[in-house]
Design a protein around this motif. Structure first.
Motif, PDB file in Angstrom:
ATOM      1  N   ALA A  57       0.554  -1.081  -0.394  1.00 21.19           N
ATOM      2  CA  ALA A  57      -0.120   0.366   0.140  1.00 21.19           C
ATOM      3  C   ALA A  57       0.435   1.469   0.218  1.00 21.19           C
ATOM      4  N   TYR A  58       2.056   1.430   0.733  1.00 23.20           N
ATOM      5  CA  TYR A  58       3.071   2.441   0.592  1.00 23.20           C
ATOM      6  C   TYR A  58       3.175   2.688  -0.636  1.00 23.20           C
ATOM      7  N   PHE A  59       3.730   1.713  -1.261  1.00 22.20           N
ATOM      8  CA  PHE A  59       4.276   1.753  -2.238  1.00 22.20           C
ATOM      9  C   PHE A  59       3.528   2.512  -3.429  1.00 22.20           C
ATOM     10  N   LEU A  60       2.010   2.039  -3.150  1.00 20.61           N
ATOM     11  CA  LEU A  60       1.804   2.560  -4.250  1.00 20.61           C
ATOM     12  C   LEU A  60       0.833   4.313  -4.505  1.00 20.61           C
ATOM     13  N   VAL A  61       1.145   4.064  -2.615  1.00 19.82           N
ATOM     14  CA  VAL A  61       0.184   5.296  -2.989  1.00 19.82           C
ATOM     15  C   VAL A  61       1.137   6.026  -2.905  1.00 19.82           C
ATOM     16  N   PHE A  62       2.618   5.944  -2.456  1.00 19.90           N
ATOM     17  CA  PHE A  62       3.398   7.310  -2.660  1.00 19.90           C
ATOM     18  C   PHE A  62       4.203   7.289  -3.635  1.00 19.90           C
ATOM     19  N   SER A  63       4.142   6.323  -4.545  1.00 20.57           N
ATOM     20  CA  SER A  63       4.500   6.332  -6.118  1.00 20.57           C
ATOM     21  C   SER A  63       3.731   6.858  -6.924  1.00 20.57           C
ATOM     22  N   LEU A  64       2.070   6.931  -6.596  1.00 22.44           N
ATOM     23  CA  LEU A  64       1.206   8.163  -8.059  1.00 22.44           C
ATOM     24  C   LEU A  64       1.843   9.246  -6.518  1.00 22.44           C
ATOM     25  N   LEU A  65       1.247   9.564  -5.338  1.00 25.07           N
ATOM     26  CA  LEU A  65       1.772  10.505  -4.978  1.00 25.07           C
ATOM     27  C   LEU A  65       3.134  11.699  -5.677  1.00 25.07           C
ATOM     28  N   TYR A  66       3.991  10.956  -5.763  1.00 25.34           N
ATOM     29  CA  TYR A  66       5.696  11.505  -5.933  1.00 25.34           C
ATOM     30  C   TYR A  66       5.177  11.941  -7.252  1.00 25.34           C
ATOM     31  N   TRP A  67       5.117  10.948  -8.626  1.00 29.00           N
ATOM     32  CA  TRP A  67       4.656  11.521  -9.838  1.00 29.00           C
ATOM     33  C   TRP A  67       3.669  12.163 -10.491  1.00 29.00           C
ATOM     34  N   LEU A  68       2.472  12.388  -9.353  1.00 29.86           N
ATOM     35  CA  LEU A  68       2.032  13.447  -9.362  1.00 29.86           C
ATOM     36  C   LEU A  68       2.104  14.438  -9.141  1.00 29.86           C
ATOM     37  N   GLY A  69       3.176  15.004  -7.732  1.00 29.08           N
ATOM     38  CA  GLY A  69       3.491  16.046  -7.845  1.00 29.08           C
ATOM     39  C   GLY A  69       2.623  16.924  -6.850  1.00 29.08           C
ATOM     40  N   ASP A  70       2.375  18.499  -7.759  1.00 34.79           N
ATOM     41  CA  ASP A  70       1.881  19.275  -6.518  1.00 34.79           C
ATOM     42  C   ASP A  70      -0.045  18.955  -7.716  1.00 34.79           C
ATOM     43  N   ARG A  71       0.105  18.596  -8.626  1.00 30.86           N
ATOM     44  CA  ARG A  71      -0.916  18.080  -8.990  1.00 30.86           C
ATOM     45  C   ARG A  71      -1.606  17.170  -8.468  1.00 30.86           C
ATOM     46  N   THR A  72      -1.306  16.319  -7.626  1.00 31.11           N
ATOM     47  CA  THR A  72      -1.862  14.925  -6.975  1.00 31.11           C
ATOM     48  C   THR A  72      -3.692  16.069  -6.037  1.00 31.11           C
ATOM     49  N   PRO A  73      -4.483  15.859  -6.158  1.00 34.15           N
ATOM     50  CA  PRO A  73      -5.760  16.052  -6.035  1.00 34.15           C
ATOM     51  C   PRO A  73      -5.798  15.906  -4.398  1.00 34.15           C
ATOM     52  N   VAL A  74      -6.522  17.193  -3.853  1.00 31.12           N
ATOM     53  CA  VAL A  74      -6.552  16.986  -2.119  1.00 31.12           C
ATOM     54  C   VAL A  74      -5.033  17.987  -2.061  1.00 31.12           C
ATOM     55  N   LEU A  75      -4.496  17.152  -2.118  1.00 30.80           N
ATOM     56  CA  LEU A  75      -2.844  17.950  -0.900  1.00 30.80           C
ATOM     57  C   LEU A  75      -1.987  18.251  -2.082  1.00 30.80           C
ATOM     58  N   GLY A  76      -2.212  18.800  -3.610  1.00 28.62           N
ATOM     59  CA  GLY A  76      -1.559  18.912  -4.063  1.00 28.62           C
ATOM     60  C   GLY A  76      -0.641  20.130  -3.790  1.00 28.62           C
ATOM     61  N   ASP A  77      -1.448  21.166  -3.112  1.00 30.31           N
ATOM     62  CA  ASP A  77      -0.989  22.568  -2.952  1.00 30.31           C
ATOM     63  C   ASP A  77       0.269  22.449  -2.272  1.00 30.31           C
ATOM     64  N   ARG A  78       0.654  21.082  -1.281  1.00 28.74           N
ATOM     65  CA  ARG A  78       1.337  21.313  -0.072  1.00 28.74           C
ATOM     66  C   ARG A  78       2.655  20.683   0.108  1.00 28.74           C
ATOM     67  N   ILE A  79       2.654  19.723  -1.519  1.00 27.12           N
ATOM     68  CA  ILE A  79       3.260  18.956  -1.935  1.00 27.12           C
ATOM     69  C   ILE A  79       4.679  19.303  -3.007  1.00 27.12           C
ATOM     70  N   ASP A  80       5.925  18.337  -3.078  1.00 26.53           N
ATOM     71  CA  ASP A  80       6.400  18.830  -3.494  1.00 26.53           C
ATOM     72  C   ASP A  80       7.615  17.288  -3.905  1.00 26.53           C
ATOM     73  N   ARG A  81       7.706  16.828  -5.797  1.00 24.05           N
ATOM     74  CA  ARG A  81       8.801  15.626  -5.071  1.00 24.05           C
ATOM     75  C   ARG A  81       9.793  15.690  -4.188  1.00 24.05           C
ATOM     76  N   PRO A  82      10.563  16.624  -4.311  1.00 15.99           N
ATOM     77  CA  PRO A  82      11.437  16.295  -2.785  1.00 15.99           C
ATOM     78  C   PRO A  82      10.580  16.431  -1.609  1.00 15.99           C
ATOM     79  N   LEU A  83       9.782  16.456  -1.339  1.00 17.80           N
ATOM     80  CA  LEU A  83       9.239  16.278  -0.085  1.00 17.80           C
ATOM     81  C   LEU A  83       8.310  14.484  -0.152  1.00 17.80           C
ATOM     82  N   ILE A  84       7.996  14.402  -0.854  1.00 12.91           N
ATOM     83  CA  ILE A  84       7.306  13.242  -1.438  1.00 12.91           C
ATOM     84  C   ILE A  84       8.410  11.761  -1.334  1.00 12.91           C
ATOM     85  N   VAL A  85       9.277  11.907  -1.842  1.00 16.47           N
ATOM     86  CA  VAL A  85      10.932  11.641  -1.941  1.00 16.47           C
ATOM     87  C   VAL A  85      11.040  11.453  -0.836  1.00 16.47           C
ATOM     88  N   GLN A  86      10.986  12.245  -0.154  1.00 16.93           N
ATOM     89  CA  GLN A  86      11.919  12.111   1.322  1.00 16.93           C
ATOM     90  C   GLN A  86      11.015  11.232   2.608  1.00 16.93           C
TER      91      GLN A  86
END
Length: 301
Positions: free
Chosen positions: A34-63
């Motif tokens: 589940a971690y693998f699926l969720v965070f892979s999609l968050l990382y690839w979508l980055g700031d365009r992720t629905p709901v969270l997009g304005d708070r995240i970027d790829r360096p943060l997710i990969v961290q």
């Protein structure tokens, strides 16, 4: 009754079947898959992720992903050090009534676990990963992401007692250690350039102490691949997506490339050392996908 339990397994295990089934599904959110699926999609979508997009970027997710690998290695090492058993019956699936037939096998699989029980890996991991995401995306005056991440971690942790695979003490220790790991990592390992190698070092130490377990081998390979990819491509990886379409193309490319690599690795089923290298390739590819995504989007016109 073990001191680690205080009667919690018996009390929570007696909940109505529909609630037990619901917690069995919640516990799946704490699995590595589940971690693998969720965070892979968050990382690839980055700031365009629905709901969270304005708070995240790829360096943060990969961290957060790197901190998750560190948590995985730590909990595998600690389980071997303490070598405490799970509750009786942890190896037997829970049978529930009143749920659709299609969910019964899923629930049964989610309520079985083996190996040592202390500390809880689900409690540790969900605190570090979901709690870490909430912590790092919270802003002064707006702690909703932290509360949401903490709530999810608490539910996943509680589910481990409900389905009978952990004692209360296992879960409390897992949460406490997850918080401690987050506090130390945020202070001393603030970037993937530090956190990936640290996770690899913890996995290597675990292999020396506990031997070649599945999670330690995965953690070592994942940390190796993440370290090499991030150190090599950091300056080339866009922190944010150029557009929603670019983000979707990047995610689609990631699913095809990483999914394909995982299918090949699963089919080959390599022995431990080649398996570590194969995992490194998969995670390295995962990290590198946002470099190719915008180029593919430009070609598609």
């Amino acid at each position: 009754m073990p001191l680690r339990d205080a009667g919690a397994v018996e009390a929570l295990g007696a909940l109505p079947d529909p609630l037990v089934a619901a917690f069995a599904l919640v516990t799946l959110l704490g699995d590595v898959a589940a971690y693998f699926l969720v965070f892979s999609l968050l990382y690839w979508l980055g700031d365009r992720t629905p709901v969270l997009g304005d708070r995240i970027d790829r360096p943060l997710i990969v961290q957060v992903v790197a901190l998750g690998f560190g948590a995985l290695a730590l909990v595998a090492l600690l389980k071997h050090v303490f070598a405490l058993p799970r509750p009786p019956g942890a190896g037997q699936p829970v049978t529930v009534a009143g749920v659709p037939e299609v969910l019964r096998s899923v629930v049964a699989d989610a309520t079985v676990d083996d190996g040592y029980g202390f500390p809880s890996g689900h409690a540790f991991g969900s605190t570090a990963v979901y709690g870490g995401l909430g912590w790092l995306t919270s802003e002064q005056g707006d702690r909703r992401p932290l509360y949401l991440g903490a709530t999810l971690a608490v539910l996943i942790s509680l589910s481990r007692i409900v389905v009978g695979v952990h004692y209360l003490g296992d879960v409390l220790a897992g949460v406490a250690l997850g918080v401690l790991w987050l506090a130390v990592a945020v202070r001393y390992l603030p970037t993937p350039r530090r956190s990936f190698p640290a996770a690899g070092a913890l996995a290597a130490a675990g292999l020396v102490v506990a031997g070649p377990t599945e999670y330690l081998l995965f953690g070592l390979g994942a940390s190796l691949g993440g370290s090499v990819a991030w150190w090599t491509l950091d300056d080339w990886i866009p922190a944010t997506a150029q557009s929603g379409r670019t983000a979707l193309v990047t995610a689609g490319l990631g699913v095809l490339v990483v999914g394909g690599l995982m299918a090949v690795v699963a089919a080959l089923d390599p022995p431990p050392l080649p398996g570590v290298l194969a995992t490194a390739v998969v995670i390295g590819a995962l990290v590198a996908v946002p470099v190719a995504g915008p180029r593919l989007d430009a070609r598609l016109g």
